[in-house]
Design a protein around this motif. Structure first.
Motif, PDB file in Angstrom:
ATOM      1  N   GLU A  25       0.604  -1.214   0.044  1.00  0.00           N
ATOM      2  CA  GLU A  25      -0.101   0.009  -0.092  1.00  0.00           C
ATOM      3  C   GLU A  25       0.890   1.378  -0.109  1.00  0.00           C
ATOM      4  OE1 GLU A  25      -3.935   2.022   2.448  1.00  0.00           O
ATOM      5  OE2 GLU A  25      -2.733   0.154   2.979  1.00  0.00           O
ATOM      6  N   SER A  27       0.565   5.610  -0.106  1.00  0.00           N
ATOM      7  CA  SER A  27      -0.283   6.994   0.017  1.00  0.00           C
ATOM      8  C   SER A  27      -0.177   7.355  -1.539  1.00  0.00           C
ATOM      9  CB  SER A  27       0.451   7.976   0.740  1.00  0.00           C
ATOM     10  OG  SER A  27       1.732   8.476   0.217  1.00  0.00           O
ATOM     11  N   ARG A  28      -1.110   8.609  -1.609  1.00  0.00           N
ATOM     12  CA  ARG A  28      -1.603   9.151  -2.919  1.00  0.00           C
ATOM     13  C   ARG A  28      -0.118  10.162  -3.199  1.00  0.00           C
ATOM     14  NH1 ARG A  28      -2.279   8.849  -7.460  1.00  0.00           N
ATOM     15  NH2 ARG A  28      -4.018   7.614  -6.675  1.00  0.00           N
ATOM     16  N   GLN A  31       2.487   7.715  -4.499  1.00  0.00           N
ATOM     17  CA  GLN A  31       2.470   7.285  -5.852  1.00  0.00           C
ATOM     18  C   GLN A  31       2.592   8.540  -6.768  1.00  0.00           C
ATOM     19  OE1 GLN A  31       1.884   4.273  -7.104  1.00  0.00           O
ATOM     20  NE2 GLN A  31       1.431   4.757  -9.053  1.00  0.00           N
ATOM     21  N   LYS A  43      -1.623   6.332 -12.653  1.00  0.00           N
ATOM     22  CA  LYS A  43      -2.323   7.254 -11.918  1.00  0.00           C
ATOM     23  C   LYS A  43      -3.270   6.640 -11.154  1.00  0.00           C
ATOM     24  CE  LYS A  43      -1.246  10.805 -15.429  1.00  0.00           C
ATOM     25  NZ  LYS A  43      -2.030  11.773 -16.395  1.00  0.00           N
ATOM     26  N   ASN A  44      -3.845   5.757 -11.423  1.00  0.00           N
ATOM     27  CA  ASN A  44      -5.003   4.944 -10.777  1.00  0.00           C
ATOM     28  C   ASN A  44      -4.303   3.467 -10.077  1.00  0.00           C
ATOM     29  OD1 ASN A  44      -6.848   7.083 -10.900  1.00  0.00           O
ATOM     30  ND2 ASN A  44      -7.073   6.352 -12.914  1.00  0.00           N
ATOM     31  N   GLN A  46      -3.498   0.343  -8.100  1.00  0.00           N
ATOM     32  CA  GLN A  46      -4.161  -0.487  -6.953  1.00  0.00           C
ATOM     33  C   GLN A  46      -3.411  -0.412  -5.694  1.00  0.00           C
ATOM     34  OE1 GLN A  46      -5.513  -4.301  -8.526  1.00  0.00           O
ATOM     35  NE2 GLN A  46      -6.784  -3.174 -10.141  1.00  0.00           N
ATOM     36  N   VAL A  48      -2.771   2.204  -4.191  1.00  0.00           N
ATOM     37  CA  VAL A  48      -3.337   3.092  -3.602  1.00  0.00           C
ATOM     38  C   VAL A  48      -4.767   3.227  -3.016  1.00  0.00           C
ATOM     39  CG1 VAL A  48      -3.610   5.921  -3.669  1.00  0.00           C
ATOM     40  CG2 VAL A  48      -1.660   4.919  -4.679  1.00  0.00           C
ATOM     41  N   ALA A  49      -4.945   3.312  -1.830  1.00  0.00           N
ATOM     42  CA  ALA A  49      -6.488   3.053  -1.276  1.00  0.00           C
ATOM     43  C   ALA A  49      -7.294   4.282  -1.608  1.00  0.00           C
ATOM     44  CB  ALA A  49      -6.556   2.875   0.150  1.00  0.00           C
ATOM     45  N   THR A  50      -8.597   4.186  -2.113  1.00  0.00           N
ATOM     46  CA  THR A  50      -9.429   5.099  -2.399  1.00  0.00           C
ATOM     47  C   THR A  50     -10.472   5.029  -1.181  1.00  0.00           C
ATOM     48  OG1 THR A  50     -11.051   3.753  -3.743  1.00  0.00           O
ATOM     49  CG2 THR A  50      -9.031   4.793  -4.714  1.00  0.00           C
ATOM     50  N   SER A  51     -11.532   6.234  -1.351  1.00  0.00           N
ATOM     51  CA  SER A  51     -12.477   6.156  -0.466  1.00  0.00           C
ATOM     52  C   SER A  51     -13.460   4.875  -0.852  1.00  0.00           C
ATOM     53  CB  SER A  51     -13.273   7.468  -0.595  1.00  0.00           C
ATOM     54  OG  SER A  51     -13.804   7.800  -1.848  1.00  0.00           O
ATOM     55  N   GLU A  52     -13.446   4.572  -1.904  1.00  0.00           N
ATOM     56  CA  GLU A  52     -14.271   3.213  -2.359  1.00  0.00           C
ATOM     57  C   GLU A  52     -13.692   2.067  -2.118  1.00  0.00           C
ATOM     58  OE1 GLU A  52     -13.662   5.650  -4.859  1.00  0.00           O
ATOM     59  OE2 GLU A  52     -15.657   6.788  -4.100  1.00  0.00           O
TER      60      GLU A  52
END
Length: 70
Positions: A25, A27-28, A31, A43-44, A46, A48-52
């Protein structure tokens, strides 16, 4: 039941002694720093955790004697 990265790492460690994890994992900010220095274009990621969704990627190095087909 959803597996956490830590539980997945434990399973892999027990199945492949000597495996080395190089990334999990991030952090943004971590990344974005990797993107800025050209180490990745994702850029997206996996990593990096997101709110979803939680982070769901691991990078690893197999020990000598293993290859990806094992």
């Amino acid at each position: 039941m959803t597996a956490t990265l830590a539980s997945v790492k434990d399973l892999i460690r027990s199945a492949i002694p000597g495996v080395r994890f190089t990334s999990g994992e991030r952090s943004r900010a971590e990344q974005d720093a990797l993107i800025a220095k050209g180490a990745t274009k994702a850029k997206n990621s996996q990593h990096v955790a997101t709110s979803e969704l939680p982070a769901s990627a691991l990078d690893l190095v197999l020990p000598k004697g293993y290859d990806q087909s094992d």
